[in-house]
Scaffold this motif. Structure first.
Motif, PDB file in Angstrom:
ATOM      1  N   VAL A 146       0.862  -1.186   0.000  1.00 45.47           N
ATOM      2  CA  VAL A 146       0.000   0.000   0.000  1.00 45.47           C
ATOM      3  C   VAL A 146       0.896   1.232   0.000  1.00 45.47           C
ATOM      4  N   ARG A 147       0.589   2.157  -0.908  1.00 45.33           N
ATOM      5  CA  ARG A 147       1.337   3.415  -1.000  1.00 45.33           C
ATOM      6  C   ARG A 147       0.408   4.569  -0.620  1.00 45.33           C
ATOM      7  N   PHE A 148       0.956   5.483   0.160  1.00 42.33           N
ATOM      8  CA  PHE A 148       0.259   6.724   0.497  1.00 42.33           C
ATOM      9  C   PHE A 148       0.913   7.817  -0.334  1.00 42.33           C
ATOM     10  N   LEU A 149       0.138   8.432  -1.222  1.00 44.23           N
ATOM     11  CA  LEU A 149       0.655   9.464  -2.116  1.00 44.23           C
ATOM     12  C   LEU A 149       0.033  10.808  -1.761  1.00 44.23           C
ATOM     13  N   ASP A 150       0.842  11.830  -1.752  1.00 46.00           N
ATOM     14  CA  ASP A 150       0.421  13.169  -1.344  1.00 46.00           C
ATOM     15  C   ASP A 150       0.024  14.007  -2.556  1.00 46.00           C
ATOM     16  N   HIS A 151      -1.228  14.432  -2.582  1.00 42.76           N
ATOM     17  CA  HIS A 151      -1.760  15.320  -3.626  1.00 42.76           C
ATOM     18  C   HIS A 151      -2.191  16.657  -3.020  1.00 42.76           C
ATOM     19  N   THR A 152      -1.590  17.027  -1.896  1.00 40.47           N
ATOM     20  CA  THR A 152      -1.965  18.253  -1.198  1.00 40.47           C
ATOM     21  C   THR A 152      -1.718  19.471  -2.087  1.00 40.47           C
ATOM     22  N   ARG A 153      -2.624  20.443  -1.990  1.00 37.99           N
ATOM     23  CA  ARG A 153      -2.442  21.664  -2.778  1.00 37.99           C
ATOM     24  C   ARG A 153      -2.912  22.880  -1.987  1.00 37.99           C
ATOM     25  N   HIS A 154      -2.283  23.977  -2.277  1.00 34.93           N
ATOM     26  CA  HIS A 154      -2.663  25.263  -1.702  1.00 34.93           C
ATOM     27  C   HIS A 154      -3.912  25.735  -2.434  1.00 34.93           C
ATOM     28  N   ARG A 185      -4.819  16.198   0.587  1.00 32.25           N
ATOM     29  CA  ARG A 185      -5.458  15.100  -0.149  1.00 32.25           C
ATOM     30  C   ARG A 185      -4.447  13.979  -0.330  1.00 32.25           C
ATOM     31  N   LEU A 186      -4.793  12.806   0.180  1.00 27.64           N
ATOM     32  CA  LEU A 186      -3.922  11.650   0.059  1.00 27.64           C
ATOM     33  C   LEU A 186      -4.601  10.579  -0.775  1.00 27.64           C
ATOM     34  N   GLU A 187      -3.824   9.949  -1.619  1.00 24.12           N
ATOM     35  CA  GLU A 187      -4.271   8.802  -2.391  1.00 24.12           C
ATOM     36  C   GLU A 187      -3.687   7.560  -1.734  1.00 24.12           C
ATOM     37  N   ILE A 188      -4.524   6.582  -1.503  1.00 23.41           N
ATOM     38  CA  ILE A 188      -4.087   5.309  -0.945  1.00 23.41           C
ATOM     39  C   ILE A 188      -4.228   4.303  -2.077  1.00 23.41           C
ATOM     40  N   ALA A 189      -3.127   3.684  -2.461  1.00 24.27           N
ATOM     41  CA  ALA A 189      -3.134   2.869  -3.673  1.00 24.27           C
ATOM     42  C   ALA A 189      -2.313   1.601  -3.517  1.00 24.27           C
ATOM     43  N   CYS A 190      -2.735   0.583  -4.242  1.00 22.44           N
ATOM     44  CA  CYS A 190      -1.905  -0.608  -4.412  1.00 22.44           C
ATOM     45  C   CYS A 190      -2.338  -1.295  -5.695  1.00 22.44           C
ATOM     46  N   ASP A 191      -1.386  -1.926  -6.340  1.00 22.20           N
ATOM     47  CA  ASP A 191      -1.653  -2.664  -7.567  1.00 22.20           C
ATOM     48  C   ASP A 191      -1.745  -4.141  -7.240  1.00 22.20           C
ATOM     49  N   ILE A 192      -2.730  -4.784  -7.850  1.00 23.00           N
ATOM     50  CA  ILE A 192      -2.964  -6.203  -7.620  1.00 23.00           C
ATOM     51  C   ILE A 192      -2.820  -6.919  -8.958  1.00 23.00           C
ATOM     52  N   ARG A 193      -1.829  -7.757  -9.037  1.00 18.55           N
ATOM     53  CA  ARG A 193      -1.563  -8.520 -10.263  1.00 18.55           C
ATOM     54  C   ARG A 193      -2.591  -9.643 -10.385  1.00 18.55           C
ATOM     55  N   LEU A 194      -3.157  -9.808 -11.576  1.00 17.53           N
ATOM     56  CA  LEU A 194      -4.069 -10.914 -11.798  1.00 17.53           C
ATOM     57  C   LEU A 194      -3.295 -12.218 -11.686  1.00 17.53           C
ATOM     58  N   ASP A 195      -3.897 -13.173 -11.014  1.00 20.65           N
ATOM     59  CA  ASP A 195      -3.257 -14.461 -10.765  1.00 20.65           C
ATOM     60  C   ASP A 195      -4.258 -15.550 -11.136  1.00 20.65           C
ATOM     61  N   ALA A 196      -3.804 -16.541 -11.865  1.00 27.80           N
ATOM     62  CA  ALA A 196      -4.683 -17.641 -12.271  1.00 27.80           C
ATOM     63  C   ALA A 196      -5.315 -18.323 -11.059  1.00 27.80           C
ATOM     64  N   ALA A 197      -4.644 -18.295  -9.918  1.00 27.32           N
ATOM     65  CA  ALA A 197      -5.169 -18.920  -8.701  1.00 27.32           C
ATOM     66  C   ALA A 197      -6.435 -18.225  -8.200  1.00 27.32           C
ATOM     67  N   HIS A 198      -6.706 -17.011  -8.666  1.00 24.39           N
ATOM     68  CA  HIS A 198      -7.912 -16.287  -8.261  1.00 24.39           C
ATOM     69  C   HIS A 198      -9.155 -16.770  -8.993  1.00 24.39           C
ATOM     70  N   PHE A 199      -8.974 -17.687  -9.970  1.00 24.70           N
ATOM     71  CA  PHE A 199     -10.081 -18.090 -10.842  1.00 24.70           C
ATOM     72  C   PHE A 199     -10.272 -19.594 -10.835  1.00 24.70           C
ATOM     73  N   ASP A 200     -11.499 -20.022 -11.152  1.00 25.30           N
ATOM     74  CA  ASP A 200     -11.836 -21.446 -11.152  1.00 25.30           C
ATOM     75  C   ASP A 200     -11.217 -22.201 -12.319  1.00 25.30           C
ATOM     76  N   ASN A 201     -10.999 -21.484 -13.428  1.00 21.73           N
ATOM     77  CA  ASN A 201     -10.460 -22.175 -14.603  1.00 21.73           C
ATOM     78  C   ASN A 201      -9.709 -21.187 -15.499  1.00 21.73           C
ATOM     79  N   ALA A 202      -9.013 -21.728 -16.469  1.00 20.34           N
ATOM     80  CA  ALA A 202      -8.184 -20.912 -17.358  1.00 20.34           C
ATOM     81  C   ALA A 202      -9.033 -19.954 -18.199  1.00 20.34           C
ATOM     82  N   ALA A 203     -10.223 -20.374 -18.595  1.00 22.80           N
ATOM     83  CA  ALA A 203     -11.083 -19.508 -19.413  1.00 22.80           C
ATOM     84  C   ALA A 203     -11.499 -18.257 -18.631  1.00 22.80           C
ATOM     85  N   ALA A 204     -11.835 -18.430 -17.364  1.00 21.54           N
ATOM     86  CA  ALA A 204     -12.217 -17.287 -16.532  1.00 21.54           C
ATOM     87  C   ALA A 204     -11.033 -16.340 -16.346  1.00 21.54           C
TER      88      ALA A 204
END
Length: 132
Positions: free
Chosen positions: A16-24, A33-52
């Motif tokens: 998780v990254r906290f990014l500062d977008h504060t402005r005068h 203003r803070l942005e809270i962000a994280c990237d989540i890589r798609l993983d085949a284990a998240h799905f029931d089958n290869a087609a999904a």
């Protein structure tokens, strides 16, 4: 350009990254203003089958991004750092447990997939009437 204030590596593999977008915005006052962000890589284990998994990659790409913004208006210059710390502490104490759970990446990917499917189904349809 946002500045990274803090990065928090989680046990579920996310960071998780906290990014500062504060402005005068007026006189001695700021919009913190803070942005809270994280990237989540798609993983085949998240799905029931290869087609999904392939459908998800086609609709979402290789990853999805969790993004939330928290802000406070009317902050005097002398208090901006304190308010940033308070906003980060609030997220950490109230929401970080949810984001750091081992189930979060798969749940979030599936919710983004449902959103993408909904957008695809709600795409505008243009009808052109025939000319006689």
């Amino acid at each position: 350009m946002a500045t990274v204030l803090r990065e928090v590596p989680l046990q579920n593999g996310l960071t998780v990254r906290f990014l500062d977008h504060t402005r005068h915005y007026f006189g001695d006052f700021h919009l913190v203003r803070l942005e809270i962000a994280c990237d989540i890589r798609l993983d085949a284990a998240h799905f029931d089958n290869a087609a999904a998994f392939e459908e998800a990659r086609r609709l979402l790409g290789d990853h999805v991004s969790y993004r939330r913004f928290v802000e406070q208006m009317g902050v005097p210059t002398s208090s901006t750092d304190d308010v940033k710390q308070q906003l980060m502490a609030h997220f950490t104490s109230h929401s970080l447990r949810y984001v750091s759970s081992h189930a979060f990446p798969a749940r979030f990917v599936h919710s983004e997939l449902e959103r993408a499917r909904g957008k695809r189904l709600k795409a505008p349809v243009f009808l052109v009437s025939g000319h006689d």
